[in-house]
Motif scaffolding. Structure first.
Motif, mmCIF file in Angstrom:
data_model
loop_
_atom_site.group_PDB
_atom_site.id
_atom_site.type_symbol
_atom_site.label_atom_id
_atom_site.label_comp_id
_atom_site.label_asym_id
_atom_site.label_seq_id
_atom_site.Cartn_x
_atom_site.Cartn_y
_atom_site.Cartn_z
ATOM 1 N N GLN A 340 2.790 -7.645 0.083
ATOM 2 C CA GLN A 340 4.000 -6.981 0.557
ATOM 3 C C GLN A 340 3.668 -6.191 1.818
ATOM 4 O O GLN A 340 2.491 -5.905 2.107
ATOM 5 C CB GLN A 340 4.546 -6.041 -0.519
ATOM 6 C CG GLN A 340 4.971 -6.740 -1.801
ATOM 7 C CD GLN A 340 5.399 -5.770 -2.878
ATOM 8 O OE1 GLN A 340 5.172 -4.569 -2.777
ATOM 9 N NE2 GLN A 340 6.020 -6.292 -3.943
ATOM 10 N N ASP A 343 8.974 -2.771 5.574
ATOM 11 C CA ASP A 343 9.893 -3.304 6.576
ATOM 12 C C ASP A 343 9.923 -2.443 7.829
ATOM 13 O O ASP A 343 10.096 -2.949 8.944
ATOM 14 C CB ASP A 343 11.306 -3.412 5.989
ATOM 15 C CG ASP A 343 11.385 -4.464 4.893
ATOM 16 O OD1 ASP A 343 10.514 -5.362 4.874
ATOM 17 O OD2 ASP A 343 12.302 -4.378 4.040
ATOM 18 N N SER A 344 9.763 -1.140 7.659
ATOM 19 C CA SER A 344 9.850 -0.233 8.804
ATOM 20 C C SER A 344 8.707 -0.434 9.793
ATOM 21 O O SER A 344 8.810 -0.051 10.957
ATOM 22 C CB SER A 344 9.854 1.225 8.323
ATOM 23 O OG SER A 344 8.658 1.509 7.604
ATOM 24 N N SER A 346 7.064 -3.580 10.174
ATOM 25 C CA SER A 346 6.935 -4.990 10.555
ATOM 26 C C SER A 346 7.270 -5.227 12.016
ATOM 27 O O SER A 346 6.763 -6.176 12.630
ATOM 28 C CB SER A 346 7.837 -5.857 9.671
ATOM 29 O OG SER A 346 7.404 -5.815 8.332
ATOM 30 N N THR A 373 5.531 -12.719 10.586
ATOM 31 C CA THR A 373 5.773 -11.456 9.880
ATOM 32 C C THR A 373 6.714 -11.616 8.687
ATOM 33 O O THR A 373 6.691 -10.800 7.757
ATOM 34 C CB THR A 373 6.366 -10.421 10.856
ATOM 35 O OG1 THR A 373 7.556 -10.968 11.453
ATOM 36 C CG2 THR A 373 5.368 -10.087 11.946
ATOM 37 N N ASN A 374 7.555 -12.658 8.686
ATOM 38 C CA ASN A 374 8.485 -12.849 7.569
ATOM 39 C C ASN A 374 7.878 -13.694 6.444
ATOM 40 O O ASN A 374 8.565 -14.046 5.490
ATOM 41 C CB ASN A 374 9.782 -13.490 8.063
ATOM 42 C CG ASN A 374 9.526 -14.847 8.725
ATOM 43 O OD1 ASN A 374 8.393 -15.251 8.910
ATOM 44 N ND2 ASN A 374 10.615 -15.517 9.083
#
Length: 709
Positions: A340, A343-344, A346, A373-374
């Protein structure tokens, strides 16, 4: 430290100019004083003063500087004289120079300095040096005085470079507004020095029509970004034209630029050669693209054209590696690694790389290209012999800097057998002790080896005799030498941690040692040549012979000299011995050595040889002759070898229809002779005899013919 207050104001200005650490950047003392702009090259010899010129707004601006602290003090005390002479008009040199125009530049008053210091901080530094805090006349420490003078001199020259008004008040600048476009002038600046031993001056040629090269800083690049600090660097100009720099930044795609540095940026000296200049500054906002450019400041206080533009993207570079790593086995051939990531954060990444290791020391990158990155998983193929493995997920930021995750241990089920051992070797000594060695395979999960043995011709009757550890590569076993069969067989079977055993293992077959020596060989022939004794023999009839040794004794000395050693596959049946002496008894000994190292002995195959003194030695047959017309002579050359040294060569010659007569001699070490007593249009025959020191002469040799034209 004494007199620190003399330069404290200058230090404040200097450090305000240096906003970031620099590397590979130096500024020699002279280069902070003067920079070549036009009209003359870089000065390489100290003249005391250095004069520069440039023109702008149809005027010629002159700048000069002192090159030593003492001259700087004298200039402050006595001032300067500027002289202008017209040397060219309408592109033609004047045949008779016109009378020079002289301008006296005397030191400014304290009132003038005080007035300028109220609004120009550089003038405040100079006023402090000249009037507020002069060096006390009572100071006697030479080192203190020299240090104070050097510091004040450097700061004064910098202030003059950065402030044209300050330079003008220091009498280090002058603007000539009376120049004409069709004239060229020679300017000379002199130090007003009463009772001087040598005149201190410098000169140059300037004019409004002279070309002015325009320079700008070059090679500006984005060097680094870390901790919200953008670092740019650019080339140091090989022309040395800039005293300092202004760094500008734009946050609207280069439409407008604002200066980043509050004061001119002066790269600090660090004792290395100039190569590049580095500057760093904090950015006001992240996730934004900034545009940087640099302008140089010349000694006239003017800015250059801007450099090329360097683009810097500001991002959060304090990142973390992959978080919450897990693994699974989608099939027997692959392991899936999942993770994992916040998100902040990435937005600051290019992607991910995956590494693995068995010992937490040697990391192996398993990703051939960066993972987007996804994507938060990776499939890794399970290699043979894999067991426990550690995986690490590294987050790659926008500048390819990586931040590693915590290691994830993966236990892999192994069903693959280990590799068999190689280079299996062994030997049995005469006491029945067996020594076996091997090279293990590349398996990392090896547990031990099972050692199996069988005797006789049936290799299938193997049984385990012992076990060896995973790191063992040798085995010692004991057997009986009294057995019906001489053959004994061994198997080394590797076993891994999951009780997988190697397949298709190689069998090592050894032969019990033989305690009986081999049958001896037999000498069968002996003859002599002019240069060697030749002996021949028949080989041993024993099948286990490995090699032979041929030796000799120079009797009565009984010690053996090894002549030749050869193995059973070399069908050598005779030997030429060129090392012998006449009238001396030599004994040859030939031994057979079997697989166990047993020898047939040195008494079973012997041959005594004695070479008697010959009546004649071998003839001289390798002879050539050539007529050398230019020297009117015949050159004879020959090749001849004899074990014993020669005394001389006898040279014989025969004319057509005549007798063979001696015409000369040559030393025994010579192999060349010149016959000068020849006549043209004749043919000659030549022949040589070799003579030893004991008088023995060679047999009749080959004759050659030479035609003389």
């Amino acid at each position: 430290m004494k007199y620190l207050k003399y330069i404290i104001i200058g230090l404040e200005i200097l450090f305000s100019m240096s906003l970031y650490a620099q590397k590979k950047v130096t500024i020699p003392t002279k280069s902070v004083i003067v920079k070549p702009i036009i009209a003359k090259p870089v000065v390489t010899q100290t003249t005391g003063l250095q004069l520069l010129a440039k023109h702008k707004n149809k005027r010629i601006v002159l700048r000069w500087a002192t090159l030593t602290p003492n001259l700087w003090m004298m200039g402050n005390q006595y001032g300067y004289t500027l002289e202008r002479t017209t040397i060219k008009r309408n592109e033609k040199s004047l045949s008779k120079p016109e009378s020079p125009i002289q301008i006296k530049l005397l030191p400014a008053s304290q009132e003038e300095w005080s007035k300028l210091a109220e609004r120009v901080k550089y003038a405040k530094i100079i006023k402090n040096f000249l009037y507020d805090e002069p060096i006390p006349a009572t100071e006697k420490d030479t080192a203190v005085i020299n240090n104070a003078l050097s510091g004040r001199h450097v700061f004064s020259m910098l202030c003059a470079d950065f402030s044209p008004e300050t330079a003008q008040l220091m009498n280090l600048s002058y603007t000539d507004s009376t120049v004409k476009e069709n004239e060229i002038y020679r300017y000379v600046v002199r130090l007003n020095q009463p009772n001087a031993i040598a005149e201190i001056k410098d000169d140059l040629v300037a004019g409004l029509t002279l070309n002015i090269p325009q320079y700008a800083p070059r090679g500006l690049i984005d060097a680094d970004f870390a901790d919200s600090t953008a670092t740019v660097k650019w080339e140091y100009s090989k022309y040395g034209i800039f005293s300092a720099y202004n760094i500008e930044r734009s946050d609207d795609k280069g439409v407008t630029y604002q200066k980043v540095n509050a004061d001119p940026f002066l790269p600090l000296e660090n004792g290395q050669r100039f190569e590049e200049i580095i500057y760093g500054s904090k950015v006001p906002q992240l996730q934004k693209t900034y545009y940087y450019r640099v302008k140089g400041i010349d000694p006239f206080g003017d800015e250059s054209s801007p450099s090329n533009i360097a683009t810097v993207y500001a991002y959060q570079n304090r990142l973390v590696g992959g978080q919450n790593l897990t693994y699974s086995f989608p099939n027997k051939d692959y392991v899936a690694i999942r993770w994992q990531y916040p998100d902040s954060l990435s937005i600051n990444l290019k992607g991910y790389h995956v590494y693995k290791t068995k010992n937490m020391q040697d990391l192996q990158k398993v990703t051939t290209q960066i993972i987007p990155t996804n994507t938060h998983y990776f499939l890794d193929k399970i290699k043979d012999n894999s067991e426990n493995m550690f995986y690490i997920v590294s987050a790659v930021d926008l500048r390819d800097k990586e931040t590693q995750s915590e290691a994830l241990q993966v236990t892999i089920i192994d069903t693959i057998p280990p590799m068999k051992v190689t280079d299996l070797q062994g030997k049995i000594d005469k006491k029945g002790i067996v020594k076996i060695s091997w090279k293990p395979g590349a398996d990392k999960d090896l547990y031990n080896y099972n050692i199996m043995r069988a005797e006789g011709h049936d290799r299938n009757l193997m049984f385990v005799i012992k076990s060896a550890g995973a790191y063992d590569t040798e085995l010692i076993d004991t057997i009986s030498l009294k057995a019906r069969s001489r053959k004994i067989h061994y198997l080394i079977i590797p076993i891994d941690n999951h009780v997988n055993s190697a397949k298709m293992n190689d069998t090592l077959t050894l032969i019990r040692p033989d305690i009986f020596p081999p049958e001896p060989p037999r000498f069968t022939a002996k003859f002599e040549t002019d240069s060697a004794i030749v002996v021949g023999w028949e080989l041993s009839t024993s099948e286990d012979v490995e090699k032979y040794r041929l030796s000799k004794r120079n009797l009565p000395d009984t010690s053996k000299i090894l002549l030749k050693s050869f193995d059973k596959n070399n069908l050598m049946l005779q030997y030429y011995d060129a090392d012998w002496d006449e009238e001396r008894l030599v004994q040859y000994v030939l031994e057979a050595i079997d697989q166990e190292g047993l020898s047939s002995g040195d008494t079973t195959c012997r041959l005594d040889v004695k070479v008697f003194k010959p009546l004649r030695i071998s003839p001289v047959n390798k002879i050539t002759g050539k007529h050398i017309a230019s020297d009117k002579k015949v050159r004879l050359q020959w090749d001849y070898y004899l074990k014993k040294p020669l005394s001389k060569f006898l040279i014989f010659r025969q004319k057509v229809g005549g007798d063979m007569v001696k015409i000369g001699e040559a030393d025994g070490e010579m192999r060349e002779y010149f016959d000068e007593k020849i006549s043209p249009d004749n043919s000659y025959s030549y022949m040589l005899y070799a003579v030893r020191f004991d008088g023995i002469r060679s047999s009749i040799g080959k004759q050659i013919s030479v035609k003389v034209k």
